[in-house]
Design a protein around this motif. Structure first.
Motif, short mmCIF file in Angstrom:
data_model
loop_
_atom_site.label_atom_id
_atom_site.label_comp_id
_atom_site.label_asym_id
_atom_site.label_seq_id
_atom_site.Cartn_x
_atom_site.Cartn_y
_atom_site.Cartn_z
N CYS A 158 0.26 -46.67 70.49
CA CYS A 158 1.66 -47.09 70.32
C CYS A 158 2.56 -46.43 71.37
CB CYS A 158 2.15 -46.76 68.91
SG CYS A 158 1.51 -47.92 67.69
N CYS A 196 0.07 -44.08 61.42
CA CYS A 196 0.96 -44.15 62.58
C CYS A 196 2.20 -44.96 62.20
CB CYS A 196 0.22 -44.81 63.75
SG CYS A 196 1.32 -45.34 65.08
N GLY A 228 4.05 -46.60 64.14
CA GLY A 228 4.16 -47.80 64.96
C GLY A 228 3.28 -48.93 64.45
N CYS A 229 1.98 -48.65 64.27
CA CYS A 229 1.02 -49.70 63.93
C CYS A 229 0.53 -49.60 62.50
CB CYS A 229 -0.15 -49.67 64.90
SG CYS A 229 -1.03 -48.09 64.88
N CYS A 276 0.72 -42.90 67.25
CA CYS A 276 -0.60 -42.81 67.88
C CYS A 276 -0.47 -43.06 69.40
CB CYS A 276 -1.59 -43.77 67.24
SG CYS A 276 -1.36 -45.50 67.71
ZN LIG Z 1 0.06 -46.70 66.34
#
Ligand SMILES: [Zn+2]
Length: 212
Positions: A33, A15, A17-18, A30
């Motif tokens: 996120c 992902c 984001g994370c 994901c």
């Molecule tokens: Zn994420």
């Protein structure tokens, strides 16, 4: 290994984001996120633009997503963000263009993230993506004084791309960028474009980095 470095971004399942693998994001964002993305604060009007919108706030997960685009070519995430931006276009948009980064930065990264986003928007919205702007000669934003940076990047119109356009009438043109900070990039891009095109100009970015 060189081959691994070349292929990794294409098959990166983390992902953006994370960074969690097997998050179901398939290289995009994901669900956790997406829930953590905050809507942008209100963007002050930008001179010369009929509207200006961003998808999310730059802080937190938003920052991680922007950085993933800027420093790591993440195609699945670009497609997702393109779809989100496409949903924000004004009615009857005629075409999509973008505020290009410097040639030096594009060479260094191998791509221009604003161009990638514009292409993703155009694909999602089934609109032409036209290279209407080029960067005027000059240093990259990061190599300039604070006063120069406040003025923002300078653009020139690509006459050949503009000359090939059909009659647009009053159909809106959308200028895509990755992040809105002071608004100077979109303002300067709009000012230059308005000298060549009469159509209303709208700014769209994935994130707004508000002064805090
Ligand atoms: Zn994420």
């Amino acid at each position: 290994m060189v081959l691994g470095r070349v292929l990794r971004p294409l098959f990166d399942q983390r992902c953006v984001g994370c960074g969690v693998e097997n998050s179901g994001a398939a290289g995009g964002v994901c669900a956790a996120c997406l829930r953590n993305l905050r809507p942008p604060l209100p963007i002050p009007p930008i001179a010369g633009l009929a509207s200006c919108q961003a998808i999310f706030d730059y802080e937190g997960v938003g920052r991680a997503m922007v950085r993933a685009l800027k420093f790591d070519n993440r195609r699945a995430a670009v497609a997702e963000m393109g779809r989100a931006l496409a949903a924000s276009l004004p009615p009857d948009t005629a075409l999509v263009t973008w505020a290009p980064t410097t040639a030096a930065r594009r060479r260094h990264r191998g791509y221009d993230q604003a161009h990638m986003l514009a292409v993703a928007v155009g694909r999602s919205a089934r609109l032409p993506v036209i290279p209407t702007l080029a960067r005027a000669a000059g240093a990259a934003q990061t190599g300039r004084s604070r006063a120069e940076r406040r003025q923002g990047p300078r653009f020139i119109v690509r006459e050949r791309a503009i000359g090939g356009l059909p009659e647009l009438g009053s159909a809106p043109i959308v200028i895509v960028d990755d992040v809105i900070t002071t608004g100077s990039t979109l303002r300067n891009a709009g000012r230059v474009l308005s000298t060549a095109l009469a159509a209303p100009l709208h700014g769209r970015a994935i994130a707004y980095r508000a002064a805090r």
